[in-house]
Design a protein around this motif. Structure first.
Motif, PDB file in Angstrom:
ATOM      1  N   ASN A  36      39.668  30.147  39.917  1.00 50.05           N
ATOM      2  CA  ASN A  36      40.145  31.382  39.293  1.00 50.05           C
ATOM      3  C   ASN A  36      39.861  32.598  40.169  1.00 50.05           C
ATOM      4  N   THR A  37      40.542  33.672  39.830  1.00 50.89           N
ATOM      5  CA  THR A  37      40.409  34.916  40.597  1.00 50.89           C
ATOM      6  C   THR A  37      39.544  35.915  39.837  1.00 50.89           C
ATOM      7  N   ALA A  38      38.536  35.414  39.134  1.00 46.31           N
ATOM      8  CA  ALA A  38      37.637  36.274  38.364  1.00 46.31           C
ATOM      9  C   ALA A  38      37.040  37.350  39.255  1.00 46.31           C
ATOM     10  N   GLY A  39      36.979  38.568  38.725  1.00 45.57           N
ATOM     11  CA  GLY A  39      36.406  39.684  39.466  1.00 45.57           C
ATOM     12  C   GLY A  39      37.420  40.532  40.193  1.00 45.57           C
ATOM     13  N   CYS A  40      38.678  40.098  40.225  1.00 43.07           N
ATOM     14  CA  CYS A  40      39.710  40.875  40.917  1.00 43.07           C
ATOM     15  C   CYS A  40      40.185  42.034  40.046  1.00 43.07           C
ATOM     16  N   ARG A  41      40.481  43.159  40.713  1.00 45.00           N
ATOM     17  CA  ARG A  41      40.918  44.357  40.004  1.00 45.00           C
ATOM     18  C   ARG A  41      42.340  44.777  40.378  1.00 45.00           C
TER      19      ARG A  41
END
Length: 280
Positions: A89-94
């Motif tokens: 997953n791309t958790a932490g992307c803004r």
């Protein structure tokens, strides 16, 4: 028509083998997706994975790239050797740009086109940013990814994501890690009713097995959670409890739940039937 299809409302058999979750050309018997973050140890993670029966594990790439994750890598390798699939997953992307870059790194590292797409728009609720999410999803689908978008229960945005090529949706139940359960029931029900042929996975906010069962009883196709297992006093036992709850909720939905009524209805009517009275 989506390549991922829910099963018919009343299929003839209730066995799990006759009720697979199909994701493209992949067929899964488990409808419980498990996150891998925050477990007390790699050994506990291994045992939790086994107890959960999960065939899909999410893993955060940013966390993987930070620090010494050799033990975690071994635990994930063991799971993959048993046929479990990883969903990075791309958790932490803004931003869409950051998420797309991380997705490419994940594909290289884990050798999978699957990506759980997260683009956060609010630091307090960790609510997805719909504009950046749609932008990233559109680009990643064009580049050959199978995109699992973490979204809200918004029906219009869900349709936009499907039109962009996402084969399923992952609406939140509540903010990530909050354990509040299904806070947006009307929206979730509408999403299920209006998108009957789309695979829908409730993702985030589930804190108890009863909440996972509730999601499945509504007709959702799977549940993804992490904190409720990782933070339990006994993660392995809790993973097993969620496994049973997800299966029970699915079976209940397929069997057909009774409709709620506003008044009592006798389960054993006696009007018009003779019955014996005791001696006077």
């Amino acid at each position: 028509m989506s390549a991922f299809h829910s099963q018919p409302a009343q299929p003839p058999s209730l066995s799990s083998a006759a009720d697979p979750l199909r994701i493209g050309d992949v067929s899964l018997t488990s409808r419980f997706f498990l996150g891998t973050a925050g477990h007390p140890s790699p050994q506990v993670l291994r045992e939790s994975i086994e107890a959960s029966g999960s065939e899909v594990l999410t893993v955060g790439l940013k966390r993987t790239l930070q620090g010494d994750n050799g033990a975690l890598a071994h635990a994930l390798a063991d799971a993959r050797a048993r046929g479990v699939r990883l969903l990075p997953n791309t958790a932490g992307c803004r931003s869409a740009r950051e998420a797309v870059a991380l997705a490419h790194m994940a594909r290289e590292l884990y050798d999978t086109p699957w990506i759980k797409l997260e683009v956060v728009g609010d630091d307090h609720t960790l609510q997805p940013d719909p504009i950046e999410l749609l932008s990233a999803a559109t680009e990643l689908v064009r580049e050959g990814f199978v995109v699992f978008p973490y979204c809200t229960e918004d029906l219009v945005m869900g349709r936009r994501l499907l039109d962009a090529g996402c084969p399923l949706l992952m609406p939140w139940g509540a903010p990530i890690g909050s354990g509040q359960g299904l806070l947006h029931l009307p929206g979730l029900r509408t999403l299920r009713e209006r998108l009957p042929d789309t695979v829908l996975v409730v993702d985030a906010g589930i804190g108890a097995p009863s909440q996972a069962a509730q999601a499945m009883e509504l007709g959702f196709d799977a549940v993804l959670l992490n904190s409720a297992v990782a933070q339990a006093r006994d993660p392995v036992r809790m993973a097993g409890a969620f496994r049973q709850a997800v299966a029970a909720g699915r079976q209940a939905w397929r069997a057909g739940l009774m409709a709620p009524q506003s008044m009592a209805v006798a389960s054993t009517p006696v009007s018009g039937h003779a019955f014996l009275l005791g001696d006077a």
